[in-house]
Scaffold this motif. Structure first.
Motif, PDB file in Angstrom:
ATOM      1  N   ARG A 177      10.714  -3.617   6.737  1.00  0.00           N
ATOM      2  CA  ARG A 177       9.772  -4.092   7.280  1.00  0.00           C
ATOM      3  C   ARG A 177       9.018  -5.228   6.836  1.00  0.00           C
ATOM      4  N   TYR A 180      11.201  -8.462   7.625  1.00  0.00           N
ATOM      5  CA  TYR A 180      11.020  -8.894   9.255  1.00  0.00           C
ATOM      6  C   TYR A 180       9.739  -9.425   9.448  1.00  0.00           C
ATOM      7  N   ARG A 181       8.624  -9.102   8.994  1.00  0.00           N
ATOM      8  CA  ARG A 181       7.275  -9.640   9.101  1.00  0.00           C
ATOM      9  C   ARG A 181       7.605 -11.142   8.624  1.00  0.00           C
ATOM     10  N   TRP A 185       9.961 -11.679  12.909  1.00  0.00           N
ATOM     11  CA  TRP A 185      10.956 -10.796  13.767  1.00  0.00           C
ATOM     12  C   TRP A 185      10.033  -9.716  14.124  1.00  0.00           C
ATOM     13  N   LEU A 187       9.093  -5.817  14.411  1.00  0.00           N
ATOM     14  CA  LEU A 187       9.187  -4.760  13.222  1.00  0.00           C
ATOM     15  C   LEU A 187      10.377  -3.921  13.743  1.00  0.00           C
ATOM     16  N   PRO A 188      11.239  -3.510  12.555  1.00  0.00           N
ATOM     17  CA  PRO A 188      12.513  -2.993  12.976  1.00  0.00           C
ATOM     18  C   PRO A 188      12.304  -1.337  13.108  1.00  0.00           C
ATOM     19  N   ASN A 237      16.080   1.509  15.984  1.00  0.00           N
ATOM     20  CA  ASN A 237      14.748   0.956  16.343  1.00  0.00           C
ATOM     21  C   ASN A 237      14.492   1.600  17.795  1.00  0.00           C
ATOM     22  N   ARG A 242      10.382  -3.564  19.976  1.00  0.00           N
ATOM     23  CA  ARG A 242      11.517  -4.124  19.531  1.00  0.00           C
ATOM     24  C   ARG A 242      12.222  -5.174  20.357  1.00  0.00           C
ATOM     25  N   ARG A 247      21.457  -8.852  20.211  1.00  0.00           N
ATOM     26  CA  ARG A 247      21.676  -9.702  19.156  1.00  0.00           C
ATOM     27  C   ARG A 247      23.012 -10.156  18.834  1.00  0.00           C
ATOM     28  N   TRP A 251      23.147 -13.765  14.373  1.00  0.00           N
ATOM     29  CA  TRP A 251      22.035 -13.315  13.876  1.00  0.00           C
ATOM     30  C   TRP A 251      22.301 -12.007  12.779  1.00  0.00           C
ATOM     31  N   LEU A 255      20.680 -11.694   9.054  1.00  0.00           N
ATOM     32  CA  LEU A 255      20.253 -10.668   8.591  1.00  0.00           C
ATOM     33  C   LEU A 255      20.989 -10.089   7.385  1.00  0.00           C
TER      34      LEU A 255
END
Length: 312
Positions: A177, A180-181, A185, A187-188, A237, A242, A247, A251, A255
């Motif tokens: 998380r 992602y922050r 993005w 949050l997953p 998720n 979300r 995706r 992407w 990731l």
């Protein structure tokens, strides 16, 4: 003008997305390793329980696991399986039939698997007063309406029956998380329940003296591809906030690159925290407020008489 319903928080579970994930997980060849490990740890907590159930409910049995461990602890207790969807109920029926195969000369004897999906009536042999134990391993975070689930679990238990449950806690995937922050993005994950909030929810549902516990595990993987593949066996998720679209391979490549860079520990392996929350509580005698005229349901009255209790 009627007021609009409040918009769910972005990190709250969306029921439709949760149902899609459950349908996908129902097709797994076997439950997730993490669920089996948490089931073993939850079963260890039965050592402190002095109650011996005659019947027990295995809620979410296929994905939750732990049936063999509970059966070893209570070999004389009858097991009933309650699955949240018909697809999972069918998986549990298949497992039950495979484990209760009869010799060819007894093939004419038909046995009905003690498996139902949520919303279906229990079989005729279901104990009228309810079961002595409800086992819900790794089920807490898979509820779009946890208060409703706890109320249903409470309703399936007999007086002095007990609940054993577990699920993911708020520190789960904190490293993921944070990444992602940092990237901006969504949050997953959803917001997982804190054990103190779980205790409050248990009391609200009518349980007595809830006992909560938690522990943090650190899991490691050789690379991000392996980690993501295992995370898919836990679920996905299902948060309202979300990313709504599909995706792209580009992407996903980004990731994997980011995870390999940010989650690698001193030993060269990717690390992720998993917080597990455990809950245990008893279903007490129903409390009946006394007044000049007190109305008690027939079911509650039968339970009070059978337990030798008095309205409190």
């Amino acid at each position: 003008m009627p007021s609009e319903a409040p918009r769910p928080e972005p990190v709250a579970p969306q029921p439709a997305a949760l149902n899609r994930q459950i349908s996908r997980l129902a097709a797994l060849p076997q439950p997730a390793w993490l669920h089996e490990e948490v089931g073993r740890r939850l079963a260890d907590k039965l050592d402190a329980i002095r109650l011996t159930p005659k019947d027990w409910v295995d809620w979410g049995a296929f994905l939750g696991t732990g049936a063999d461990l509970v059966a070893q602890r209570y070999p004389q207790a009858r097991r009933w399986v309650l699955e949240p969807t018909e697809a999972l109920a069918e998986r549990s029926r298949q497992i039950w039939v495979a484990g209760h195969a009869r010799p060819w000369w007894q093939a004419w004897k038909k046995s009905t698997p003690p498996v139902v999906s949520q919303g279906q009536p229990w079989p005729d042999a279901w104990p009228a007063d309810g079961a002595g134990l409800l086992w819900a391993n790794m089920a807490l975070h898979a509820q779009a309406d946890l208060d409703g689930a706890l109320k249903a679990w409470h309703g399936a238990l007999t007086i002095n029956g007990f609940l054993m449950c577990s699920g993911l806690g708020p520190d789960t995937a904190r490293e993921l998380r944070a990444v992602y922050r940092e990237l901006g993005w969504p949050l997953p994950t959803i917001n997982f329940i804190d054990m103190h909030d779980l205790g409050d929810a248990m009391v609200k549902a009518g349980f007595l003296d809830p006992v909560m516990d938690m522990e943090r595990l650190t899991l490691t993987w050789a690379d991000a591809t392996s980690m993501l593949a295992e995370l898919r066996t836990w679920g996905g998720n299902v948060a309202w906030g979300r990313f709504a679209g599909l995706r792209t391979p580009r992407w996903r490549g980004r990731l994997i690159e980011v995870l390999n860079q940010h989650l690698r520990g001193p030993d060269g392996r990717l690390r992720l925290t998993v917080e597990v929350v455990y809950g245990h509580a008893i279903k007490p005698l129903p409390k009946v407020p006394l007044a000049e005229e007190t109305r008690v349901s027939l079911g509650d009255m039968k339970r009070l008489i059978k337990a030798g209790g008095k309205p409190g």
